[in-house]
Design an enzyme around this catalytic site. Structure first.
Site, mmCIF file in Angstrom:
data_model
loop_
_atom_site.group_PDB
_atom_site.id
_atom_site.type_symbol
_atom_site.label_atom_id
_atom_site.label_comp_id
_atom_site.label_asym_id
_atom_site.label_seq_id
_atom_site.Cartn_x
_atom_site.Cartn_y
_atom_site.Cartn_z
ATOM 1 N N ARG A 160 0.824 -1.219 0.000
ATOM 2 C CA ARG A 160 0.000 0.000 0.000
ATOM 3 C C ARG A 160 0.857 1.267 0.000
ATOM 4 O O ARG A 160 0.554 2.248 0.677
ATOM 5 C CB ARG A 160 -0.958 0.007 1.201
ATOM 6 C CG ARG A 160 -1.856 -1.212 1.276
ATOM 7 C CD ARG A 160 -2.780 -1.324 0.052
ATOM 8 N NE ARG A 160 -3.588 -2.542 0.150
ATOM 9 C CZ ARG A 160 -3.252 -3.707 -0.403
ATOM 10 N NH1 ARG A 160 -2.130 -3.824 -1.096
ATOM 11 N NH2 ARG A 160 -4.040 -4.764 -0.289
ATOM 12 N N SER A 209 -10.916 1.341 2.913
ATOM 13 C CA SER A 209 -10.231 0.894 4.130
ATOM 14 C C SER A 209 -9.574 2.068 4.849
ATOM 15 O O SER A 209 -8.944 2.921 4.221
ATOM 16 C CB SER A 209 -9.166 -0.152 3.788
ATOM 17 O OG SER A 209 -9.765 -1.313 3.252
ATOM 18 N N GLU A 280 -4.347 4.096 5.954
ATOM 19 C CA GLU A 280 -4.228 3.830 4.524
ATOM 20 C C GLU A 280 -4.804 4.973 3.703
ATOM 21 O O GLU A 280 -4.339 5.269 2.611
ATOM 22 C CB GLU A 280 -4.953 2.519 4.183
ATOM 23 C CG GLU A 280 -4.867 2.095 2.724
ATOM 24 C CD GLU A 280 -5.420 0.695 2.501
ATOM 25 O OE1 GLU A 280 -6.173 0.509 1.531
ATOM 26 O OE2 GLU A 280 -5.095 -0.216 3.288
#
Length: 292
Positions: A160, A209, A280
């Site tokens: 990520r 998320s 995130e």
């Protein structure tokens, strides 16, 4: 190239929050992006790209930056052999549809990522065991000084994460895929979408998320669920009753509501599991989580 002022970013984020952008433009070509990046540099303005507005949390007080939304040729898709050429502004769903039509597999994981190619490259987005790093051949990136192609290694992709910075804009990407019957692709996408709808609040306003999964036996969602946070609410935002790693806009939420929920979630995860969760979601504007 039209540059607008007074554009509410709440209109362009999937959570539906965010104040006014200092400047806003919708370029449709590499040339226009270059002109806009130079315009911003001359005014010492930062640059951010909104894509489809997912994975973004924009400050309620506004964003002192030039905000871009790519379109035109920057949202085009073309299949050439095993390579799918896609614009940075192309929706992942559109790219996946074109890949399936061309009989190209390997991008099925993207059905669970409601964003654009540029955003996917920016954060090395992934789901269900796949990510952009696994399919990227090279990426065309623009800066105020010009454009050039970068390899995945040069992008510094990890979980990520990429080494791209604000002021760099993903114009296009080439995805190296593999031949696969369209019916098989369609079946896998159907299965993944069924799993996603069963586990995630896909019919609610969220940004996706909230936290990256930590190096722990529990995922971020399971960890926050164990902390009793499902349904926990501050202001107009709540931690999803369906999946604790999502924040929903339950009733006219503000970004500060979501940020307060994130701070409480991090505090509880640290207290119970000794884990410092890392967000995130991308912050736009003057946003910061309190130190733990």
């Amino acid at each position: 190239m039209r540059i607008e002022e007074g554009i509410e970013l709440a209109r362009y984020t999937t959570l539906g929050t965010g104040g006014v952008a200092r400047a806003f433009a919708q370029p449709e070509s590499e040339r226009e992006v270059g002109e806009l990046l130079r315009w911003a540099r001359e005014r010492s303005l930062g640059v951010a790209v909104v894509g489809l507005g997912s994975n973004l949390l924009a400050a309620d007080d506004g964003v002192e930056a030039l905000v871009l939304k790519l379109g035109g040729e920057l949202a085009a898709v073309e299949a050439d052999g095993d390579v799918l050429r896609v614009g940075g502004g192309t929706a992942n769903a559109v790219a996946l549809h074109r890949a399936r039509a061309a009989g190209l597999g390997g991008f099925e994981f993207a059905c669970a990522i409601p964003g654009t190619i540029g955003g996917g490259v920016w954060m090395n987005a992934g789901a269900y065991g796949g990510d952009f790093a696994a399919v990227l051949e090279r990426v065309l990136v623009a800066t105020a000084d010009g454009s050039g192609w970068l390899t995945p290694a040069e992008l510094g992709l990890s979980y990520r994460h990429s080494e791209l910075e604000h002021g760099q804009v993903v114009l296009a990407a080439e995805l190296r895929l593999r031949p696969r019957p369209p019916d098989e692709i369609k079946a896998e996408v159907r299965e993944l979408n069924t799993r996603r709808k069963a586990a995630q609040p896909t019919n609610r306003r969220t940004f996706g998320s909230v936290f990256k999964n930590p190096e722990h036996e529990l995922s971020a969602g399971r960890m926050l669920e164990a902390c009793g946070l499902k349904g926990y609410r501050i202001g107009g935002a709540q931690i999803s009753p369906k999946h604790a790693n999502f924040i929903e806009n339950a009733d006219a939420a503000a970004t500060t509501d979501a940020l307060s929920l994130m701070a409480e979630a991090r505090r509880r995860a640290l207290d119970r599991f000794g884990v410092r969760l890392e967000h995130e979601v991308e912050f736009l504007g003057e946003l910061e989580l309190p130190d733990l």
